[in-house]
Motif scaffolding. Structure first.
Motif, PDB file in Angstrom:
ATOM      1  N   ALA A  51       0.847  -1.206   0.000  1.00  0.00           N
ATOM      2  CA  ALA A  51       0.000   0.000   0.000  1.00  0.00           C
ATOM      3  C   ALA A  51       0.877   1.249   0.000  1.00  0.00           C
ATOM      4  CB  ALA A  51      -0.923  -0.019   1.210  1.00  0.00           C
ATOM      5  N   ALA A  52       1.930   1.204   0.777  1.00  0.00           N
ATOM      6  CA  ALA A  52       2.807   2.379   0.865  1.00  0.00           C
ATOM      7  C   ALA A  52       3.485   2.666  -0.470  1.00  0.00           C
ATOM      8  CB  ALA A  52       3.864   2.167   1.944  1.00  0.00           C
ATOM      9  N   LEU A  53       3.888   1.614  -1.156  1.00  0.00           N
ATOM     10  CA  LEU A  53       4.624   1.810  -2.414  1.00  0.00           C
ATOM     11  C   LEU A  53       3.709   1.751  -3.636  1.00  0.00           C
ATOM     12  CD1 LEU A  53       7.798  -0.331  -1.590  1.00  0.00           C
ATOM     13  CD2 LEU A  53       7.567   2.152  -1.570  1.00  0.00           C
ATOM     14  N   GLN A  54       2.433   1.474  -3.380  1.00  0.00           N
ATOM     15  CA  GLN A  54       1.439   1.400  -4.452  1.00  0.00           C
ATOM     16  C   GLN A  54       1.835   0.403  -5.541  1.00  0.00           C
ATOM     17  OE1 GLN A  54       1.128   5.615  -5.375  1.00  0.00           O
ATOM     18  NE2 GLN A  54      -0.467   5.861  -3.853  1.00  0.00           N
ATOM     19  N   VAL A  55       2.214  -0.765  -5.067  1.00  0.00           N
ATOM     20  CA  VAL A  55       2.541  -1.866  -5.987  1.00  0.00           C
ATOM     21  C   VAL A  55       1.837  -3.121  -5.465  1.00  0.00           C
ATOM     22  CG1 VAL A  55       4.791  -0.925  -6.651  1.00  0.00           C
ATOM     23  CG2 VAL A  55       4.634  -2.476  -4.690  1.00  0.00           C
ATOM     24  N   PRO A  56       1.694  -4.145  -6.303  1.00  0.00           N
ATOM     25  CA  PRO A  56       1.070  -5.381  -5.824  1.00  0.00           C
ATOM     26  C   PRO A  56       1.949  -6.081  -4.772  1.00  0.00           C
ATOM     27  CG  PRO A  56       1.122  -5.305  -8.223  1.00  0.00           C
ATOM     28  CD  PRO A  56       1.980  -4.182  -7.738  1.00  0.00           C
ATOM     29  N   ILE A  57       1.310  -6.901  -3.966  1.00  0.00           N
ATOM     30  CA  ILE A  57       2.050  -7.627  -2.923  1.00  0.00           C
ATOM     31  C   ILE A  57       3.137  -8.509  -3.539  1.00  0.00           C
ATOM     32  CG2 ILE A  57       1.806  -9.497  -1.225  1.00  0.00           C
ATOM     33  CD1 ILE A  57      -0.800  -8.265  -0.341  1.00  0.00           C
ATOM     34  N   GLY A  58       2.829  -9.095  -4.693  1.00  0.00           N
ATOM     35  CA  GLY A  58       3.821  -9.948  -5.358  1.00  0.00           C
ATOM     36  C   GLY A  58       5.091  -9.192  -5.710  1.00  0.00           C
ATOM     37  N   THR A  59       4.926  -7.921  -5.998  1.00  0.00           N
ATOM     38  CA  THR A  59       6.097  -7.098  -6.320  1.00  0.00           C
ATOM     39  C   THR A  59       6.951  -6.890  -5.078  1.00  0.00           C
ATOM     40  OG1 THR A  59       4.844  -5.996  -8.038  1.00  0.00           O
ATOM     41  CG2 THR A  59       6.827  -4.865  -7.269  1.00  0.00           C
ATOM     42  N   ILE A  60       6.294  -6.697  -3.949  1.00  0.00           N
ATOM     43  CA  ILE A  60       7.036  -6.566  -2.691  1.00  0.00           C
ATOM     44  C   ILE A  60       7.829  -7.848  -2.450  1.00  0.00           C
ATOM     45  CG2 ILE A  60       6.813  -6.343  -0.177  1.00  0.00           C
ATOM     46  CD1 ILE A  60       6.168  -3.775  -1.619  1.00  0.00           C
ATOM     47  N   ARG A  61       7.152  -8.974  -2.659  1.00  0.00           N
ATOM     48  CA  ARG A  61       7.789 -10.265  -2.404  1.00  0.00           C
ATOM     49  C   ARG A  61       9.041 -10.436  -3.275  1.00  0.00           C
ATOM     50  NH1 ARG A  61       3.495 -13.425  -3.502  1.00  0.00           N
ATOM     51  NH2 ARG A  61       2.674 -13.325  -1.404  1.00  0.00           N
ATOM     52  N   SER A  62       8.901 -10.129  -4.566  1.00  0.00           N
ATOM     53  CA  SER A  62      10.051 -10.359  -5.453  1.00  0.00           C
ATOM     54  C   SER A  62      11.138  -9.307  -5.243  1.00  0.00           C
ATOM     55  CB  SER A  62       9.603 -10.406  -6.916  1.00  0.00           C
ATOM     56  OG  SER A  62       8.977  -9.202  -7.268  1.00  0.00           O
ATOM     57  N   ARG A  63      10.742  -8.062  -4.964  1.00  0.00           N
ATOM     58  CA  ARG A  63      11.772  -7.039  -4.735  1.00  0.00           C
ATOM     59  C   ARG A  63      12.554  -7.316  -3.455  1.00  0.00           C
ATOM     60  NH1 ARG A  63       8.930  -1.239  -6.427  1.00  0.00           N
ATOM     61  NH2 ARG A  63       8.686  -1.766  -8.622  1.00  0.00           N
ATOM     62  N   LEU A  64      11.830  -7.781  -2.444  1.00  0.00           N
ATOM     63  CA  LEU A  64      12.525  -8.088  -1.192  1.00  0.00           C
ATOM     64  C   LEU A  64      13.540  -9.198  -1.405  1.00  0.00           C
ATOM     65  CD1 LEU A  64      10.135  -8.240   1.883  1.00  0.00           C
ATOM     66  CD2 LEU A  64      12.288  -7.005   1.678  1.00  0.00           C
ATOM     67  N   SER A  65      13.125 -10.192  -2.159  1.00  0.00           N
ATOM     68  CA  SER A  65      14.034 -11.301  -2.433  1.00  0.00           C
ATOM     69  C   SER A  65      15.289 -10.798  -3.143  1.00  0.00           C
ATOM     70  CB  SER A  65      13.311 -12.346  -3.286  1.00  0.00           C
ATOM     71  OG  SER A  65      14.214 -13.282  -3.798  1.00  0.00           O
ATOM     72  N   ARG A  66      15.085  -9.982  -4.163  1.00  0.00           N
ATOM     73  CA  ARG A  66      16.237  -9.454  -4.907  1.00  0.00           C
ATOM     74  C   ARG A  66      17.097  -8.584  -4.015  1.00  0.00           C
ATOM     75  NH1 ARG A  66      12.147  -8.801  -8.962  1.00  0.00           N
ATOM     76  NH2 ARG A  66      12.397 -10.451 -10.495  1.00  0.00           N
ATOM     77  N   ALA A  67      16.432  -7.769  -3.221  1.00  0.00           N
ATOM     78  CA  ALA A  67      17.170  -6.856  -2.347  1.00  0.00           C
ATOM     79  C   ALA A  67      18.052  -7.640  -1.377  1.00  0.00           C
ATOM     80  CB  ALA A  67      16.201  -5.966  -1.584  1.00  0.00           C
ATOM     81  N   ARG A  68      17.474  -8.663  -0.770  1.00  0.00           N
ATOM     82  CA  ARG A  68      18.232  -9.423   0.225  1.00  0.00           C
ATOM     83  C   ARG A  68      19.401 -10.165  -0.418  1.00  0.00           C
ATOM     84  NH1 ARG A  68      12.733 -11.586   3.211  1.00  0.00           N
ATOM     85  NH2 ARG A  68      12.515  -9.902   4.732  1.00  0.00           N
ATOM     86  N   LEU A  69      19.142 -10.725  -1.593  1.00  0.00           N
ATOM     87  CA  LEU A  69      20.233 -11.433  -2.276  1.00  0.00           C
ATOM     88  C   LEU A  69      21.340 -10.458  -2.679  1.00  0.00           C
ATOM     89  CD1 LEU A  69      18.106 -13.917  -4.410  1.00  0.00           C
ATOM     90  CD2 LEU A  69      19.686 -14.535  -2.585  1.00  0.00           C
ATOM     91  N   GLN A  70      20.948  -9.281  -3.126  1.00  0.00           N
ATOM     92  CA  GLN A  70      21.972  -8.285  -3.495  1.00  0.00           C
ATOM     93  C   GLN A  70      22.734  -7.806  -2.266  1.00  0.00           C
ATOM     94  OE1 GLN A  70      20.809  -5.061  -6.039  1.00  0.00           O
ATOM     95  NE2 GLN A  70      19.761  -6.393  -7.463  1.00  0.00           N
ATOM     96  N   LEU A  71      22.009  -7.604  -1.182  1.00  0.00           N
ATOM     97  CA  LEU A  71      22.682  -7.163   0.050  1.00  0.00           C
ATOM     98  C   LEU A  71      23.704  -8.207   0.491  1.00  0.00           C
ATOM     99  CD1 LEU A  71      19.822  -5.622   2.235  1.00  0.00           C
ATOM    100  CD2 LEU A  71      21.812  -4.437   1.284  1.00  0.00           C
ATOM    101  N   HIS A  72      23.297  -9.455   0.436  1.00  0.00           N
ATOM    102  CA  HIS A  72      24.230 -10.510   0.844  1.00  0.00           C
ATOM    103  C   HIS A  72      25.458 -10.520  -0.057  1.00  0.00           C
ATOM    104  CE1 HIS A  72      25.937 -14.461   1.684  1.00  0.00           C
ATOM    105  NE2 HIS A  72      25.382 -14.316   2.869  1.00  0.00           N
ATOM    106  N   ALA A  73      25.218 -10.365  -1.361  1.00  0.00           N
ATOM    107  CA  ALA A  73      26.344 -10.353  -2.302  1.00  0.00           C
ATOM    108  C   ALA A  73      27.265  -9.165  -2.029  1.00  0.00           C
ATOM    109  CB  ALA A  73      25.813 -10.305  -3.732  1.00  0.00           C
ATOM    110  N   LEU A  74      26.679  -8.026  -1.710  1.00  0.00           N
ATOM    111  CA  LEU A  74      27.493  -6.844  -1.411  1.00  0.00           C
ATOM    112  C   LEU A  74      28.308  -7.043  -0.135  1.00  0.00           C
ATOM    113  CD1 LEU A  74      24.971  -3.999  -2.272  1.00  0.00           C
ATOM    114  CD2 LEU A  74      27.225  -4.289  -3.286  1.00  0.00           C
ATOM    115  N   LEU A  75      27.668  -7.634   0.864  1.00  0.00           N
ATOM    116  CA  LEU A  75      28.390  -7.872   2.119  1.00  0.00           C
ATOM    117  C   LEU A  75      29.553  -8.835   1.887  1.00  0.00           C
ATOM    118  CD1 LEU A  75      25.507  -8.155   4.727  1.00  0.00           C
ATOM    119  CD2 LEU A  75      27.134  -6.293   4.437  1.00  0.00           C
TER     120      LEU A  75
END
Lengths: 88, 187
Positions: free
Chosen positions: B152-176
């Motif tokens: 609701a905050a980002l005005q995107v579907p829930i599925g988008t949150i799910r996939s973006r979070l996954s990508r974000a976490r994987l990228q964060l881990h790779a950066l670390l």
């Protein structure tokens, strides 16, 4: 936190992440748990992602300081009063 | 029914949470964060007066939604928010992602690569994420919103949150991992 590279199965990336948040349907959760049990790559990835998520949650807040400056609060309160007078 | 005074008090009680989110959104730019907080508090009060706040709503989630919307709108104004960007292509490489998805550790402004704490590395990695991914992490992992509230905050579907979070976490881990390797913690 485990600092080894992680390499989950491509089809599991989203589900592994969502499982950390309790955001999977029961069937997807069942499959994820089954897969993780049998796949060492995804097992390691899930553990690493969980540790990462926990580290993010544990990040300290910004330095302890007041949020809005007094000047800013005065402006906010003036805007609130103006909004109230418009609303009647 | 909440009185105006009670609602104003409710907003004041969320001031620190709002400040924390605003500072992270603005990557520590204090002036910009103050602008954002100020605008969010005014907008929230106007919405309340217009009857758009229902008692029983999660006030913090509601405020974060307003704050995030303002931030995104400002981003649009600065013409940096490219809604047409295809996140699939940006992260086609999976957890490591192609180089353009994130800054190299050595390119991140202010990166104190000599600082050896995980917290600092994590903050740095977070700041280097592509904004749509960073906002998901900020709202879900750091502010504790659930997927529906973040959507609701980002005005995107829930599925988008799910996939973006996954990508974000994987990228964060790779950066670390990248930071740890640069510092010689891992080979």
């Amino acid at each position: 936190m485990n600092m080894e590279p992680i390499n989950p199965c491509p089809h599991m990336k989203v589900w592994l992440s969502a499982s950390l948040d309790g955001a999977l349907s029961s069937l997807a959760l069942w499959y994820t748990q089954w897969h993780v049990k049998h796949c060492p790559h995804c097992r390691a990835a899930l553990a690493a992602l969980r540790a990462l998520r926990d580290s993010l949650r544990a990040l300290p807040a910004a330095p302890d300081r007041s949020a809005l400056t007094p000047d800013r609060w005065r402006m906010v309160e003036a805007a609130w009063a103006e909004a109230e007078s418009r609303a009647g | 029914m909440l009185t105006r005074e009670a609602f104003a008090q409710l907003l004041r009680s969320e001031e620190l949470a709002l400040a924390r989110a605003a500072r992270r959104l603005c990557r520590g730019d204090e002036d910009r964060a103050q602008d954002l907080m100020q605008d969010a508090l005014v907008r929230a009060y106007e919405s309340f007066l217009a009857g758009r706040f229902r008692e029983g709503l999660n006030v913090r989630a509601w405020l974060l939604r307003i704050l995030t919307n303002l931030y995104i709108n400002e981003y649009h104004r600065r013409q940096k928010w490219d809604a047409s960007v295809d996140l699939e292509t940006l992260t086609a490489g999976g957890e490591t992602g192609p180089p353009e998805t994130h800054a190299a550790a050595s390119d991140v402004p202010g990166t104190a690569l000599l600082a050896a704490t995980l917290e600092e590395c994590l903050e740095t990695a977070l700041e280097s994420l592509f904004d749509p991914l960073r906002l998901c992490v900020l709202l879900v992992d750091m502010e504790g919103l659930d997927y529906a509230e973040a959507a609701a905050a980002l005005q995107v579907p829930i599925g988008t949150i799910r996939s973006r979070l996954s990508r974000a976490r994987l990228q964060l881990h790779a950066l670390l991992y990248e930071y740890a390797r640069e510092r010689g913690f891992v080979k």
